[in-house]
Design a protein around this motif. Sequence first.
Motif, PDB file in Angstrom:
ATOM      1  N   ILE A 273     -24.890  75.195 121.540  1.00 60.53           N
ATOM      2  CA  ILE A 273     -23.786  74.999 123.286  1.00 60.53           C
ATOM      3  C   ILE A 273     -22.619  75.382 121.768  1.00 60.53           C
ATOM      4  N   VAL A 274     -22.583  74.700 120.834  1.00 59.63           N
ATOM      5  CA  VAL A 274     -21.675  74.889 119.592  1.00 59.63           C
ATOM      6  C   VAL A 274     -21.588  76.151 119.304  1.00 59.63           C
ATOM      7  N   ASP A 275     -22.789  76.751 118.672  1.00 62.18           N
ATOM      8  CA  ASP A 275     -22.796  77.613 118.255  1.00 62.18           C
ATOM      9  C   ASP A 275     -22.848  79.189 119.609  1.00 62.18           C
ATOM     10  N   GLY A 276     -22.710  79.158 120.525  1.00 65.42           N
ATOM     11  CA  GLY A 276     -22.724  79.624 121.590  1.00 65.42           C
ATOM     12  C   GLY A 276     -20.906  79.753 122.049  1.00 65.42           C
ATOM     13  N   LEU A 277     -20.404  78.220 122.095  1.00 65.41           N
ATOM     14  CA  LEU A 277     -19.350  78.433 121.873  1.00 65.41           C
ATOM     15  C   LEU A 277     -17.992  79.247 121.099  1.00 65.41           C
ATOM     16  N   SER A 278     -18.661  79.090 120.224  1.00 61.31           N
ATOM     17  CA  SER A 278     -18.241  79.624 118.699  1.00 61.31           C
ATOM     18  C   SER A 278     -18.206  81.231 118.795  1.00 61.31           C
ATOM     19  N   ALA A 279     -19.159  81.573 119.039  1.00 64.31           N
ATOM     20  CA  ALA A 279     -19.431  82.909 118.919  1.00 64.31           C
ATOM     21  C   ALA A 279     -19.180  84.035 119.946  1.00 64.31           C
ATOM     22  N   TRP A 280     -18.569  83.333 120.874  1.00 67.38           N
ATOM     23  CA  TRP A 280     -18.348  83.574 122.799  1.00 67.38           C
ATOM     24  C   TRP A 280     -17.262  84.626 122.318  1.00 67.38           C
ATOM     25  N   PRO A 281     -17.593  86.264 122.628  1.00 68.00           N
ATOM     26  CA  PRO A 281     -18.461  86.642 124.232  1.00 68.00           C
ATOM     27  C   PRO A 281     -20.090  87.090 123.621  1.00 68.00           C
ATOM     28  N   ALA A 282     -19.954  86.974 122.191  1.00 69.56           N
ATOM     29  CA  ALA A 282     -21.323  87.252 121.576  1.00 69.56           C
ATOM     30  C   ALA A 282     -22.270  86.183 121.447  1.00 69.56           C
ATOM     31  N   ALA A 283     -23.445  86.479 121.453  1.00 71.38           N
ATOM     32  CA  ALA A 283     -24.490  85.561 121.284  1.00 71.38           C
ATOM     33  C   ALA A 283     -24.647  85.269 119.807  1.00 71.38           C
ATOM     34  N   PRO A 284     -24.661  84.154 119.559  1.00 70.87           N
ATOM     35  CA  PRO A 284     -24.563  83.359 117.989  1.00 70.87           C
ATOM     36  C   PRO A 284     -25.815  84.692 117.143  1.00 70.87           C
ATOM     37  N   ALA A 285     -25.870  85.054 115.994  1.00 71.92           N
ATOM     38  CA  ALA A 285     -26.709  85.279 115.482  1.00 71.92           C
ATOM     39  C   ALA A 285     -27.441  84.235 115.094  1.00 71.92           C
ATOM     40  N   THR A 286     -26.493  83.536 114.746  1.00 78.53           N
ATOM     41  CA  THR A 286     -28.261  82.445 114.213  1.00 78.53           C
ATOM     42  C   THR A 286     -27.769  81.028 114.567  1.00 78.53           C
ATOM     43  N   LEU A 287     -29.177  80.346 115.585  1.00 85.22           N
ATOM     44  CA  LEU A 287     -28.792  79.161 116.037  1.00 85.22           C
ATOM     45  C   LEU A 287     -28.607  77.694 114.305  1.00 85.22           C
ATOM     46  N   SER A 288     -27.977  76.986 114.713  1.00 82.89           N
ATOM     47  CA  SER A 288     -28.276  75.632 113.611  1.00 82.89           C
ATOM     48  C   SER A 288     -28.858  74.818 114.074  1.00 82.89           C
ATOM     49  N   ALA A 289     -29.434  74.059 113.514  1.00 84.30           N
ATOM     50  CA  ALA A 289     -30.430  73.290 113.627  1.00 84.30           C
ATOM     51  C   ALA A 289     -30.557  71.998 114.187  1.00 84.30           C
ATOM     52  N   ASP A 290     -31.482  71.294 114.998  1.00 83.12           N
ATOM     53  CA  ASP A 290     -31.143  70.599 115.813  1.00 83.12           C
ATOM     54  C   ASP A 290     -30.930  69.246 115.555  1.00 83.12           C
ATOM     55  N   LEU A 291     -29.574  68.650 116.024  1.00 80.52           N
ATOM     56  CA  LEU A 291     -29.623  67.027 115.132  1.00 80.52           C
ATOM     57  C   LEU A 291     -30.659  66.129 114.586  1.00 80.52           C
ATOM     58  N   PRO A 292     -30.542  65.207 113.683  1.00 79.11           N
ATOM     59  CA  PRO A 292     -31.434  64.199 113.017  1.00 79.11           C
ATOM     60  C   PRO A 292     -31.203  63.318 114.684  1.00 79.11           C
ATOM     61  N   TYR A 293     -32.827  62.953 115.034  1.00 78.85           N
ATOM     62  CA  TYR A 293     -33.343  61.919 115.941  1.00 78.85           C
ATOM     63  C   TYR A 293     -32.454  60.869 116.196  1.00 78.85           C
ATOM     64  N   ASP A 294     -32.285  60.661 115.050  1.00 83.55           N
ATOM     65  CA  ASP A 294     -31.271  58.932 114.756  1.00 83.55           C
ATOM     66  C   ASP A 294     -30.460  59.096 114.886  1.00 83.55           C
ATOM     67  N   ARG A 295     -29.925  60.559 114.895  1.00 85.69           N
ATOM     68  CA  ARG A 295     -28.141  59.931 114.932  1.00 85.69           C
ATOM     69  C   ARG A 295     -27.963  60.174 116.265  1.00 85.69           C
ATOM     70  N   TYR A 296     -26.310  59.780 116.404  1.00 87.60           N
ATOM     71  CA  TYR A 296     -26.151  59.535 118.370  1.00 87.60           C
ATOM     72  C   TYR A 296     -24.244  59.775 117.546  1.00 87.60           C
ATOM     73  N   ASP A 297     -23.609  59.705 116.545  1.00 84.99           N
ATOM     74  CA  ASP A 297     -22.273  59.900 116.280  1.00 84.99           C
ATOM     75  C   ASP A 297     -21.171  61.088 115.930  1.00 84.99           C
ATOM     76  N   ARG A 298     -22.383  62.496 116.131  1.00 81.63           N
ATOM     77  CA  ARG A 298     -21.594  63.414 115.603  1.00 81.63           C
ATOM     78  C   ARG A 298     -20.541  63.828 116.881  1.00 81.63           C
ATOM     79  N   LEU A 299     -19.757  64.063 117.010  1.00 79.36           N
ATOM     80  CA  LEU A 299     -18.815  64.651 117.966  1.00 79.36           C
ATOM     81  C   LEU A 299     -17.690  65.809 117.510  1.00 79.36           C
ATOM     82  N   PHE A 300     -18.323  67.365 118.184  1.00 80.83           N
ATOM     83  CA  PHE A 300     -18.299  68.695 117.525  1.00 80.83           C
ATOM     84  C   PHE A 300     -16.682  68.581 118.428  1.00 80.83           C
ATOM     85  N   VAL A 301     -15.810  69.628 118.011  1.00 78.32           N
ATOM     86  CA  VAL A 301     -14.942  70.124 118.588  1.00 78.32           C
ATOM     87  C   VAL A 301     -14.255  71.013 118.466  1.00 78.32           C
TER      88      VAL A 301
END
Length: 206
Positions: A159-187
Amino acid sequence: MRLFDSPKGCAVLRFPVAMPRVTRRRTRGLSAFFALLAIAACSAVPPLTPATSVTVYVVRHAEKATDDRRDPTLSTQGKRRAEALASEILATSPNTASVILWSSDYRRTRQTLAPLAEALGVSINVYDAQDSRALVRAIMAQPDGVHVVAGHSNTVPEIVDGLSAWPAAPATLSADLPYDRYDRLFVVRRGSGYPVRVEERRYFSQ
């Protein structure tokens, strides 16, 4: 962190044309004519301002309970995090009068946004977790405002990659968030005439 560029004002019109000798009265008339042209040009193309902008907060759902394997609710810790998220958004959002909330169709994501929805008196829009592109398209269709999206460890990065690259599709996708981490907030901030700015924050870190 990339910062916004400063907006530029209207260019001054120049007329490097050799002028024949004319009377003082005629010169005043020509000067007034060119001044009107300059004013009209500035009025036709106003300088860009940060008023036309979109700010999107993207967060993973809070900690989940073990009451349902497929669609669990939030745990006690997760409910505390949801309250902390509401406080974070209300304290840092550039505009809380026009906030749109987006959640995938799961109890843990809806409950993550529930305290914020109650504080703002707004409903939560449900999006398809399997179609992040459609969500990005819906957000970018808004002329300006603030959006808060609750997703999952494997959808927040795309979602973050898509918002950053819009209207183009993102060239690469970032890795998934660590499964045990819940404190990330992207703006993600986008404004007319300004570069995209993406900020990664921590909130309610233990």
